[in-house]
Design a protein around this motif. Structure first.
Motif, mmCIF file in Angstrom:
data_model
loop_
_atom_site.group_PDB
_atom_site.id
_atom_site.type_symbol
_atom_site.label_atom_id
_atom_site.label_comp_id
_atom_site.label_asym_id
_atom_site.label_seq_id
_atom_site.Cartn_x
_atom_site.Cartn_y
_atom_site.Cartn_z
ATOM 1 N N ASP A 284 -7.072 1.025 -8.119
ATOM 2 C CA ASP A 284 -8.439 0.989 -7.600
ATOM 3 C C ASP A 284 -8.478 1.399 -6.129
ATOM 4 O OD1 ASP A 284 -8.411 -0.341 -9.992
ATOM 5 O OD2 ASP A 284 -9.435 -2.132 -9.265
ATOM 6 N N VAL A 285 -9.475 2.215 -5.787
ATOM 7 C CA VAL A 285 -9.714 2.545 -4.379
ATOM 8 C C VAL A 285 -10.816 1.602 -3.892
ATOM 9 C CG1 VAL A 285 -10.168 4.339 -2.703
ATOM 10 C CG2 VAL A 285 -9.126 4.937 -4.897
ATOM 11 N N ASN A 286 -10.462 0.692 -3.012
ATOM 12 C CA ASN A 286 -11.381 -0.365 -2.603
ATOM 13 C C ASN A 286 -12.302 0.014 -1.460
ATOM 14 O OD1 ASN A 286 -10.141 -2.077 -4.486
ATOM 15 N ND2 ASN A 286 -8.643 -2.804 -2.985
ATOM 16 N N VAL A 287 -11.784 0.789 -0.505
ATOM 17 C CA VAL A 287 -12.536 1.052 0.726
ATOM 18 C C VAL A 287 -12.226 2.446 1.250
ATOM 19 C CG1 VAL A 287 -12.839 -1.332 1.527
ATOM 20 C CG2 VAL A 287 -10.693 -0.156 1.988
ATOM 21 N N ARG B 255 -15.631 9.047 12.764
ATOM 22 C CA ARG B 255 -16.801 9.536 13.494
ATOM 23 C C ARG B 255 -16.434 10.403 14.690
ATOM 24 N NH1 ARG B 255 -21.367 7.156 11.656
ATOM 25 N NH2 ARG B 255 -21.103 5.289 10.351
ATOM 26 N N LEU B 256 -15.188 10.321 15.145
ATOM 27 C CA LEU B 256 -14.747 11.123 16.280
ATOM 28 C C LEU B 256 -13.995 12.374 15.858
ATOM 29 C CD1 LEU B 256 -13.504 8.240 18.613
ATOM 30 C CD2 LEU B 256 -15.756 9.322 18.557
ATOM 31 N N ALA B 257 -13.522 12.399 14.624
ATOM 32 C CA ALA B 257 -12.848 13.578 14.054
ATOM 33 C C ALA B 257 -13.336 13.680 12.615
ATOM 34 C CB ALA B 257 -11.333 13.430 14.124
ATOM 35 N N SER B 258 -14.469 14.339 12.431
ATOM 36 C CA SER B 258 -15.205 14.243 11.173
ATOM 37 C C SER B 258 -14.522 14.908 9.984
ATOM 38 C CB SER B 258 -16.605 14.838 11.340
ATOM 39 O OG SER B 258 -16.534 16.201 11.713
ATOM 40 N N CYS B 259 -13.396 15.564 10.206
ATOM 41 C CA CYS B 259 -12.652 16.127 9.077
ATOM 42 C C CYS B 259 -11.706 15.112 8.451
ATOM 43 C CB CYS B 259 -11.854 17.353 9.520
ATOM 44 S SG CYS B 259 -10.621 17.001 10.790
ATOM 45 N N MET B 260 -11.600 13.914 9.041
ATOM 46 C CA MET B 260 -10.634 12.927 8.582
ATOM 47 C C MET B 260 -11.318 11.779 7.840
ATOM 48 S SD MET B 260 -8.074 14.526 9.708
ATOM 49 C CE MET B 260 -6.729 13.418 9.343
ATOM 50 N N LEU B 261 -10.728 11.412 6.696
ATOM 51 C CA LEU B 261 -11.208 10.304 5.879
ATOM 52 C C LEU B 261 -10.020 9.410 5.533
ATOM 53 C CD1 LEU B 261 -13.941 9.466 4.245
ATOM 54 C CD2 LEU B 261 -12.695 10.375 2.274
ATOM 55 N N ALA B 262 -10.225 8.111 5.559
ATOM 56 C CA ALA B 262 -9.171 7.158 5.190
ATOM 57 C C ALA B 262 -9.586 6.414 3.938
ATOM 58 C CB ALA B 262 -8.910 6.179 6.330
ATOM 59 N N SER B 263 -8.608 6.067 3.096
ATOM 60 C CA SER B 263 -8.872 5.314 1.870
ATOM 61 C C SER B 263 -7.839 4.208 1.711
ATOM 62 C CB SER B 263 -8.854 6.238 0.644
ATOM 63 O OG SER B 263 -7.581 6.852 0.485
ATOM 64 N N GLY B 264 -8.279 3.046 1.203
ATOM 65 C CA GLY B 264 -7.385 1.919 0.992
ATOM 66 C C GLY B 264 -7.446 1.456 -0.446
ATOM 67 N N SER B 265 -6.289 1.072 -1.002
ATOM 68 C CA SER B 265 -6.177 0.835 -2.435
ATOM 69 C C SER B 265 -5.791 -0.600 -2.776
ATOM 70 C CB SER B 265 -5.142 1.801 -3.030
ATOM 71 O OG SER B 265 -4.913 1.553 -4.396
ATOM 72 N N ASP B 266 -5.942 -0.909 -4.062
ATOM 73 C CA ASP B 266 -5.577 -2.220 -4.593
ATOM 74 C C ASP B 266 -4.069 -2.460 -4.562
ATOM 75 O OD1 ASP B 266 -7.388 -4.203 -5.414
ATOM 76 O OD2 ASP B 266 -6.625 -4.149 -7.461
ATOM 77 N N GLY C 264 -2.140 -1.963 -2.066
ATOM 78 C CA GLY C 264 -1.712 -2.245 -0.703
ATOM 79 C C GLY C 264 -1.471 -1.019 0.144
ATOM 80 N N THR C 265 -1.612 0.182 -0.397
ATOM 81 C CA THR C 265 -1.400 1.403 0.373
ATOM 82 C C THR C 265 -2.710 1.910 0.947
ATOM 83 O OG1 THR C 265 -1.728 2.916 -1.511
ATOM 84 C CG2 THR C 265 0.500 2.037 -1.158
ATOM 85 N N PHE C 266 -2.601 2.676 2.026
ATOM 86 C CA PHE C 266 -3.759 3.432 2.494
ATOM 87 C C PHE C 266 -3.310 4.836 2.875
ATOM 88 C CE2 PHE C 266 -2.203 1.495 6.416
ATOM 89 C CZ PHE C 266 -2.424 2.449 7.411
ATOM 90 N N ARG C 267 -4.253 5.768 2.747
ATOM 91 C CA ARG C 267 -3.955 7.180 2.972
ATOM 92 C C ARG C 267 -4.980 7.814 3.903
ATOM 93 N NH1 ARG C 267 -2.193 9.076 -3.242
ATOM 94 N NH2 ARG C 267 -0.040 8.295 -3.073
ATOM 95 N N HIS D 105 0.534 8.655 4.343
ATOM 96 C CA HIS D 105 0.541 7.610 3.316
ATOM 97 C C HIS D 105 1.325 6.432 3.873
ATOM 98 C CE1 HIS D 105 1.004 5.748 -0.696
ATOM 99 N NE2 HIS D 105 2.240 5.481 -0.297
ATOM 100 N N PHE D 106 0.708 5.242 3.858
ATOM 101 C CA PHE D 106 1.348 4.067 4.425
ATOM 102 C C PHE D 106 1.422 2.961 3.380
ATOM 103 C CE2 PHE D 106 -0.500 6.321 8.020
ATOM 104 C CZ PHE D 106 0.589 6.397 8.882
ATOM 105 N N LYS D 107 2.634 2.476 3.145
ATOM 106 C CA LYS D 107 2.856 1.352 2.239
ATOM 107 C C LYS D 107 3.528 0.241 3.029
ATOM 108 C CE LYS D 107 4.771 0.053 -2.257
ATOM 109 N NZ LYS D 107 3.523 -0.651 -2.613
ATOM 110 N N TYR D 108 2.714 -0.514 3.720
ATOM 111 C CA TYR D 108 3.189 -1.637 4.529
ATOM 112 C C TYR D 108 2.670 -2.956 3.967
ATOM 113 C CZ TYR D 108 3.234 -5.043 8.323
ATOM 114 O OH TYR D 108 3.398 -6.193 9.050
ATOM 115 N N HIS D 109 1.397 -3.006 3.651
ATOM 116 C CA HIS D 109 0.785 -4.240 3.159
ATOM 117 C C HIS D 109 1.265 -4.562 1.746
ATOM 118 C CE1 HIS D 109 -1.937 -5.103 6.482
ATOM 119 N NE2 HIS D 109 -2.162 -3.801 6.572
ATOM 120 N N LYS D 110 1.344 -5.858 1.449
ATOM 121 C CA LYS D 110 1.876 -6.326 0.160
ATOM 122 C C LYS D 110 0.781 -6.655 -0.854
ATOM 123 C CE LYS D 110 5.804 -6.232 2.330
ATOM 124 N NZ LYS D 110 6.695 -5.053 2.159
#
Length: 465
Positions: free
Chosen positions: A316-319, A324-335, A337-340, A355-360
């Motif tokens: 699931d993609v939660n968020v 707003r300062l670099a409008s070509c960039m979007l971040a996504s966070g998943s169920d 624990g990763t975000f991209r 791609h970051f896999k830090y959160h558990k």
């Protein structure tokens, strides 16, 4: 405890990292960075708050947990760096009984703190007992025990728990709430804001009685409750709401102060729409994310589906958060624990730029900084708030120089991502964070046990005028 600095790419400017908490250590032994979810604690050990890691840290609550809140833009200054600070916010409660819920409009004034140096030049500058940075004696974080800041709050009755609440950027007194009863409502909070502006904090500190007022508009056309809600920053009054049945509805403002909600939803997701974000630059473009693991880009003028759809995560993609300062960039966070991080100029599956896999545990909130294009904040169900600077890279020479200046040596784990700038703990079941739009480096987070207002001391570029 301090961590080694990292160097910004293409810059000689360094940032020192400090953990928010860690086990005590003897002065003659090297300090060790305690890693949440990795390192354990012995029966005779406990985590201790490190005040030098913060320029300020305060706690408060509204009596009930709040899943969601939003800052209200004010007229106290566009860029404010000097303590004490004042902020305005709106929150929505999750009370034990539906009839006890409220939309809360609040003012927090006299937010005290100290602008700290990353490496003190002499021992007298090591202010490790700054009473304005924390409230260590306040175990509950309750309004009555809050030290330092003065809290004033107006409670407006709301039938049912509030899943999400958002303030319109252009008219901050206009508030939208997503209720767990399936209704989306829009409110005018101007009278409550005027009362907070004129109230004396030393006389009227705390929560008000519950006020009852009718919303400006209520929409009952969603088939289920939802969590996604966003005002356009380009077109005043334009609103999106998404529900757990995969439907997205567009709200258009009318001349008489009402809204027309298109009964025909945008459809394209196969499951619950978890978050929505309008483009910060394009009036008709918005992004969505869903339990169906995708992130979609939409054109509000079209009803025939998404312009682009990408399988963004394996769960699931939660968020999502649009920079707003670099409008070509979007971040996504998943169920999981990763975000991209995604570059929308080359938006396709597996094209993420980081791609970051830090959160558990699941990512519950993600937001780009209001004042630094490369900085992003993340909260997770693992009870951590983390801050990341994507422009950082490891620099061994600068790390050695930093270590030489420290009174106490630090053993920093080599496997921590160089971009991880700060870790904040102490809240249970974190739900949402936001950066203040007018106070660089100041964040607020909500959790099951209340709110924290914090300003990490190592957000160097955000702490300068």
């Amino acid at each position: 405890m301090p961590r080694n600095p990292k160097k910004k790419k293409g810059s000689k400017k360094s940032k020192g990292n400090k953990t928010a908490a860690g086990p005590s250590a003897l002065e003659h032994e090297p300090a060790k960075v305690w890693q949440p979810g990795v390192d354990g604690l012995e029966d005779n050990e406990q985590l201790q708050f490190d005040p030098s890691a913060y320029d300020c840290l305060h706690a408060f609550n509204f009596g009930w947990p709040c899943l969601s809140f939003d800052f209200l833009r004010d007229e106290l200054g566009l860029v404010r760096n000097e303590f004490p600070h004042t902020l305005f916010c709106v929150a929505g409660t999750q009370a034990g009984e539906a009839a006890n819920n409220s939309v809360v409009v609040a003012r927090l004034s006299n937010i005290t703190g100290t602008r700290r140096k990353l490496v003190p030049t002499n021992p007298e500058e090591e202010d490790d007992s700054d009473s304005s940075s924390s409230d260590e004696d306040d175990e509950t974080g309750s309004v009555s025990n809050l030290k330092g800041p003065a809290l004033q709050a107006r409670l407006i009755s709301h039938q049912g728990g509030i899943n999400r609440v958002r303030s319109m950027q252009q008219q901050p007194h206009i508030i939208a709430s997503w209720g767990d009863n399936g209704y989306v409502q829009v409110w005018d909070m101007s009278a409550h804001l005027r009362a907070l502006l004129t109230a004396d904090p030393s006389v009227s500190n705390g929560l008000s009685n519950v006020f009852r007022q009718a919303p400006l508009h209520i929409y009952t056309g969603h088939k289920d409750e939802g969590f996604s809600l966003d005002w356009s920053s380009v077109v005043p009054g334009r609103l999106l709401s998404g529900d757990c049945k995969s439907a997205i509805h567009l709200w258009e403002p009318t001349a008489d102060g009402k809204w027309v909600v298109d009964s025909k939803p945008f459809q394209g997701h196969r499951s619950s729409v978890e978050d929505l974000q309008w483009s910060p630059t394009e009036p008709d473009v918005f992004a969505s994310c869903s339990v169906d693991t995708t992130v979609g880009i939409w054109d509000a003028r079209r009803r025939d589906g998404m312009v682009l759809s990408v399988k963004a995560h394996d769960s699931d993609v939660n968020v999502i958060s649009w920079n707003r300062l670099a409008s070509c960039m979007l971040a996504s966070g998943s169920d999981d624990g990763t975000f991209r991080i995604w570059d929308l100029r080359a938006f396709k599956e597996d094209s993420f730029v980081a791609h970051f896999k830090y959160h558990k545990e699941p990512i519950t909130s993600i937001e780009w900084s209001s004042h630094e294009a490369s900085t992003i904040g993340v909260t997770s169900a693992d009870d951590q708030l983390t801050i990341w600077d994507l422009s950082l890279e490891r620099d061994t020479e600068e790390e050695a120089e930093f270590q030489a200046q420290m009174k106490q040596k630090v053993e920093a784990p080599e496997n921590l991502p160089p971009q991880l700038l700060f870790v904040h703990q102490g809240q249970k079941d974190m739900k949402e964070l936001h950066w203040h739009p007018q106070i660089p480096g100041l964040l607020m987070s909500t959790a099951a046990d209340g709110f924290n207002v914090l300003k990490p001391s190592n957000l160097e570029s955000l702490n300068t005028s």
